[in-house]
Design a protein around this motif. Structure first.
Motif, PDB file in Angstrom:
ATOM      1  N   THR A   1      49.053  41.924  39.184  1.00 52.15           N
ATOM      2  CA  THR A   1      47.724  42.307  38.732  1.00 52.15           C
ATOM      3  C   THR A   1      47.677  42.222  37.209  1.00 52.15           C
ATOM      4  O   THR A   1      48.567  42.733  36.531  1.00 52.15           O
TER       5      THR A   1
ATOM      6  N   THR B   1      40.249  43.514  36.568  1.00 48.04           N
ATOM      7  CA  THR B   1      41.608  43.181  36.977  1.00 48.04           C
ATOM      8  C   THR B   1      41.547  42.175  38.117  1.00 48.04           C
ATOM      9  O   THR B   1      40.636  42.224  38.951  1.00 48.04           O
TER      10      THR B   1
ATOM     11  N   ILE C   1      41.505  45.697  43.493  1.00 49.36           N
ATOM     12  CA  ILE C   1      41.939  44.398  42.988  1.00 49.36           C
ATOM     13  C   ILE C   1      41.064  43.307  43.580  1.00 49.36           C
ATOM     14  O   ILE C   1      40.875  43.231  44.787  1.00 49.36           O
TER      15      ILE C   1
ATOM     16  N   ALA D   1      44.351  39.507  40.663  1.00 50.80           N
ATOM     17  CA  ALA D   1      45.718  39.192  41.061  1.00 50.80           C
ATOM     18  C   ALA D   1      45.998  37.739  40.699  1.00 50.80           C
ATOM     19  O   ALA D   1      45.163  36.858  40.914  1.00 50.80           O
TER      20      ALA D   1
END
Length: 149
Positions: free
Chosen positions: A90, A102, A60, A104
């Motif tokens: 996410t 991806t 992430i 957050a």
């Protein structure tokens, strides 16, 4: 018994309902002799190192703004010390230079959207802007030049 020769730090964030915590340490003598400015800069490096750890551990990528919001606190015997970490989710980005990546995001943000540095951004040093569409899909909207930020 002598005092612990290290000062310990904990970095925490919540991603998709899961707590991600990393711990770091620094020699106490270095911390005790440091200026307040140096200590603040060290805490920022903890956030950056946490972001790198999260990238390796969970795949992430945090934005610069999200990295700045990561909770960093000194670990003490008091479990109530510090503040609650941000709760992040996410999301997959669609379109633009970061299609399929991806990141957050803070689902509680009243004005959701993120500007991310991207190699494919139309403006060197600018940001690629993503925000959720009405269905909740995070979609590229435009590239923003640095001067417009």
């Amino acid at each position: 018994m002598s005092a612990d020769p290290f000062v310990r730090f904990q970095c925490t964030a919540f991603l998709d309902g899961r707590e991600w915590t990393a711990r770091m340490s620094l020699r106490r003598a270095v911390w005790d002799e440091a200026t307040e400015e140096w200590r603040a800069e060290y805490m920022d490096t903890c956030r950056d190192r946490y972001g790198a750890w999260l990238r390796r551990t969970a795949g992430i990528e945090l934005t610069d703004e999200q990295t700045a919001d990561v909770t960093v606190r000194m670990v003490t015997d008091d479990p109530e010390a510090g503040t609650d970490p941000p709760r992040l989710a996410t999301v997959t980005l669609h379109g633009g230079p970061l299609d399929g990546e991806t990141v957050a995001v803070d689902p509680a943000d009243p004005e959701p959207g993120i500007g991310i540095i991207a190699a494919g951004c139309a403006y060197p040093g600018g940001r690629s802007w993503y925000e959720p569409d009405p269905a909740g899909r995070w979609t590229w909207r435009r590239d923003i030049p640095w001067a417009a930020m």
